[in-house]
Motif scaffolding. Structure first.
Motif, PDB file in Angstrom:
ATOM      1  N   SER A 182       0.827  -1.205   0.000  1.00 38.86           N
ATOM      2  CA  SER A 182       0.000   0.000   0.000  1.00 38.86           C
ATOM      3  C   SER A 182       0.862   1.256   0.000  1.00 38.86           C
ATOM      4  O   SER A 182       0.581   2.225  -0.717  1.00 38.86           O
ATOM      5  CB  SER A 182      -0.920   0.010   1.213  1.00 38.86           C
TER       6      SER A 182
ATOM      7  N   ALA B 199       1.099   4.088  -2.884  1.00 37.60           N
ATOM      8  CA  ALA B 199       0.895   5.505  -2.559  1.00 37.60           C
ATOM      9  C   ALA B 199       2.067   6.350  -3.040  1.00 37.60           C
ATOM     10  O   ALA B 199       1.881   7.459  -3.553  1.00 37.60           O
ATOM     11  CB  ALA B 199       0.689   5.674  -1.060  1.00 37.60           C
TER      12      ALA B 199
ATOM     13  N   SER C 129      -8.603  12.305  -6.451  1.00 39.07           N
ATOM     14  CA  SER C 129      -9.252  11.062  -6.889  1.00 39.07           C
ATOM     15  C   SER C 129      -8.748   9.862  -6.093  1.00 39.07           C
ATOM     16  O   SER C 129      -9.530   8.986  -5.706  1.00 39.07           O
ATOM     17  CB  SER C 129      -8.999  10.833  -8.378  1.00 39.07           C
ATOM     18  N   ALA C 130      -7.449   9.812  -5.856  1.00 33.93           N
ATOM     19  CA  ALA C 130      -6.884   8.707  -5.064  1.00 33.93           C
ATOM     20  C   ALA C 130      -7.424   8.753  -3.635  1.00 33.93           C
ATOM     21  O   ALA C 130      -7.771   7.718  -3.051  1.00 33.93           O
ATOM     22  CB  ALA C 130      -5.362   8.786  -5.062  1.00 33.93           C
ATOM     23  N   PHE C 131      -7.533   9.948  -3.072  1.00 32.64           N
ATOM     24  CA  PHE C 131      -8.062  10.103  -1.716  1.00 32.64           C
ATOM     25  C   PHE C 131      -9.532   9.696  -1.654  1.00 32.64           C
ATOM     26  O   PHE C 131      -9.943   8.987  -0.729  1.00 32.64           O
ATOM     27  CB  PHE C 131      -7.886  11.552  -1.251  1.00 32.64           C
TER      28      PHE C 131
ATOM     29  N   GLY D  72     -11.066   7.590  -3.618  1.00 27.66           N
ATOM     30  CA  GLY D  72     -11.108   6.139  -3.748  1.00 27.66           C
ATOM     31  C   GLY D  72     -10.751   5.438  -2.450  1.00 27.66           C
ATOM     32  O   GLY D  72     -11.358   4.433  -2.080  1.00 27.66           O
ATOM     33  N   ALA D  73      -9.781   5.984  -1.729  1.00 29.25           N
ATOM     34  CA  ALA D  73      -9.391   5.394  -0.443  1.00 29.25           C
ATOM     35  C   ALA D  73     -10.525   5.527   0.576  1.00 29.25           C
ATOM     36  O   ALA D  73     -10.795   4.587   1.334  1.00 29.25           O
ATOM     37  CB  ALA D  73      -8.123   6.070   0.081  1.00 29.25           C
ATOM     38  N   ILE D  74     -11.206   6.655   0.584  1.00 34.12           N
ATOM     39  CA  ILE D  74     -12.324   6.868   1.516  1.00 34.12           C
ATOM     40  C   ILE D  74     -13.465   5.899   1.200  1.00 34.12           C
ATOM     41  O   ILE D  74     -14.036   5.286   2.111  1.00 34.12           O
ATOM     42  CB  ILE D  74     -12.811   8.335   1.466  1.00 34.12           C
TER      43      ILE D  74
ATOM     44  N   THR E 159     -13.260   3.001  -0.302  1.00 36.35           N
ATOM     45  CA  THR E 159     -12.803   1.662   0.062  1.00 36.35           C
ATOM     46  C   THR E 159     -12.874   1.458   1.573  1.00 36.35           C
ATOM     47  O   THR E 159     -13.314   0.403   2.047  1.00 36.35           O
ATOM     48  CB  THR E 159     -11.369   1.429  -0.434  1.00 36.35           C
ATOM     49  N   LEU E 160     -12.480   2.453   2.338  1.00 37.06           N
ATOM     50  CA  LEU E 160     -12.527   2.369   3.792  1.00 37.06           C
ATOM     51  C   LEU E 160     -13.967   2.236   4.290  1.00 37.06           C
ATOM     52  O   LEU E 160     -14.255   1.405   5.158  1.00 37.06           O
ATOM     53  CB  LEU E 160     -11.862   3.604   4.408  1.00 37.06           C
TER      54      LEU E 160
END
Length: 103
Positions: A7, A11, A45-47, A49-51, A53-54
């Motif tokens: 991960s 990142a 966009s990455a942030f 997507g992480a939210i 997923t979480l």
């Protein structure tokens, strides 16, 4: 531990990619338009997507715990409600109304 290392490596790759693409781009959303650095779009966009997923992981964990509690509770299987104590408590209250010589 392996997942954490992978991960962090991913990142780092996203961060390097974003920093190499820092030119401003035109973003159009419905009737508005703005010029924003591409690095912000990539990192945002990455942030996002992480939210997402979480949140999905939390939801799956919540459902799994709720199902395991229901499997452990035999009253929930018999249709006595989600919590077996609730069904027993309501039965005790209704049972006291039917006692002889009651109020």
């Amino acid at each position: 531990m392996v997942i954490l290392i992978l991960s962090l490596a991913f990142a780092l790759l996203v961060a390097v990619f974003a920093l190499q693409n820092a030119n401003p781009v035109a973003i159009r959303f419905f009737w508005t338009e703005a010029r924003v650095p591409l690095v912000l779009i990539i990192l945002g966009s990455a942030f996002a997507g992480a939210i997402v997923t979480l949140l999905l992981a939390f939801w799956r964990d919540f459902r799994k715990k709720r199902k395991s509690r229901a499997d452990e509770n035999p009253a929930a299987k018999a249709g006595g409600g989600e919590d077996g104590a609730e069904g027993e408590e309501s039965g005790a209250i209704s049972g006291s109304k039917h006692e002889p010589g009651g109020k």
